[in-house]
Design a protein around this motif. Structure first.
Motif, PDB file in Angstrom:
ATOM      1  N   ASN A  57     -40.700 -49.938  47.249  1.00 16.24           N
ATOM      2  CA  ASN A  57     -41.172 -50.768  46.136  1.00 16.24           C
ATOM      3  C   ASN A  57     -40.418 -50.360  44.875  1.00 16.24           C
ATOM      4  OD1 ASN A  57     -42.558 -52.364  44.326  1.00 16.24           O
ATOM      5  ND2 ASN A  57     -44.279 -50.951  44.167  1.00 16.24           N
ATOM      6  N   SER A  58     -39.138 -50.694  44.807  1.00 16.13           N
ATOM      7  CA  SER A  58     -38.297 -50.224  43.692  1.00 16.13           C
ATOM      8  C   SER A  58     -38.548 -50.996  42.393  1.00 16.13           C
ATOM      9  CB  SER A  58     -36.824 -50.293  44.080  1.00 16.13           C
ATOM     10  OG  SER A  58     -36.505 -51.613  44.449  1.00 16.13           O
ATOM     11  N   GLN A  59     -39.367 -52.050  42.439  1.00 15.51           N
ATOM     12  CA  GLN A  59     -39.667 -52.797  41.210  1.00 15.51           C
ATOM     13  C   GLN A  59     -40.448 -51.933  40.225  1.00 15.51           C
ATOM     14  OE1 GLN A  59     -38.507 -54.585  43.788  1.00 15.51           O
ATOM     15  NE2 GLN A  59     -37.304 -55.347  42.098  1.00 15.51           N
ATOM     16  N   GLY A  60     -41.187 -50.950  40.745  1.00  9.65           N
ATOM     17  CA  GLY A  60     -42.051 -50.146  39.890  1.00  9.65           C
ATOM     18  C   GLY A  60     -41.336 -49.186  38.964  1.00  9.65           C
ATOM     19  N   GLN A  61     -40.083 -48.904  39.206  1.00  2.82           N
ATOM     20  CA  GLN A  61     -39.392 -47.875  38.417  1.00  2.82           C
ATOM     21  C   GLN A  61     -38.242 -48.428  37.591  1.00  2.82           C
ATOM     22  OE1 GLN A  61     -39.570 -47.482  41.937  1.00  2.82           O
ATOM     23  NE2 GLN A  61     -41.588 -46.625  41.681  1.00  2.82           N
ATOM     24  N   THR A  62     -38.400 -49.625  37.100  1.00  2.00           N
ATOM     25  CA  THR A  62     -37.297 -50.245  36.357  1.00  2.00           C
ATOM     26  C   THR A  62     -36.959 -49.474  35.096  1.00  2.00           C
ATOM     27  OG1 THR A  62     -38.728 -52.130  36.772  1.00  2.00           O
ATOM     28  CG2 THR A  62     -36.499 -52.621  36.170  1.00  2.00           C
ATOM     29  N   TYR A  63     -37.961 -49.063  34.345  1.00  2.00           N
ATOM     30  CA  TYR A  63     -37.692 -48.359  33.080  1.00  2.00           C
ATOM     31  C   TYR A  63     -36.970 -47.039  33.325  1.00  2.00           C
ATOM     32  CZ  TYR A  63     -40.969 -51.594  30.811  1.00  2.00           C
ATOM     33  OH  TYR A  63     -41.605 -52.708  30.328  1.00  2.00           O
TER      34      TYR A  63
END
Length: 165
Positions: A57-63
């Motif tokens: 779930n790489s969307q969670g670490q965008t920042y």
């Protein structure tokens, strides 16, 4: 300019800290001075670094990624251990960031760490997980991980220190 990139990196890191990182339930008050210090110290070390980020779930670490990208880190993303190992056969990385649990494996971070060690791939492995208790951090290091954290700023600092040449 470098100052503009540093300011953007600090802003992304601030947003990552405010969002709670991988453990959304644990909000922390970001320490702006510490963030500025981290970003300032990092800016020269990260240019031309490549990091493999393994997370289903790489969307969670965008920042977190944007903060490091502002300072020159290139990311390659993988969804699971098998994909990560395929990528690692063909490319060299200064570090690997992995989550701990993935749908197919409840200890995926350790599975990947062991396979990287077996393949003698020379890249420090950082586990970025909501379950990063002091006990898990100690266990991860005892298994050969570079470190484990659930705090975006600690992750940022670990990546900076891991990729220093």
């Amino acid at each position: 300019s470098e100052q503009k990139n540093q300011a953007k990196a600090a802003l992304y890191l601030l947003q990552a800290e405010a969002s709670g990182g991988p453990s959304e339930h644990k909000k922390v008050t970001p320490n702006l001075d510490a963030i500025k210090e981290s970003v300032g110290a990092a800016s020269k070390n990260l240019r031309d670094s490549k990091v493999l980020w393994v997370d289903d779930n790489s969307q969670g670490q965008t920042y977190e990624r944007q903060a490091l990208e502002q300072l020159g880190v290139e990311f390659v993303l993988a969804k699971n251990t098998e994909q990560a190992l395929e990528i690692l056969k063909d490319q060299q990385f200064q570090a690997v960031i992995t989550d701990f649990k993935r749908s197919e494996d409840s200890t995926a971070g350790y599975t990947l760490l062991k396979k990287i060690q077996q393949e003698k791939i020379d890249a420090p492995v950082i586990i970025y997980s909501g379950s990063a208790t002091p006990e898990f951090v100690a266990e991860a290091k005892s298994f050969g991980a570079y470190g484990e954290t659930n705090r975006p700023q600690e992750l940022f600092d670990m990546v900076v220190n891991a990729v220093k040449k």
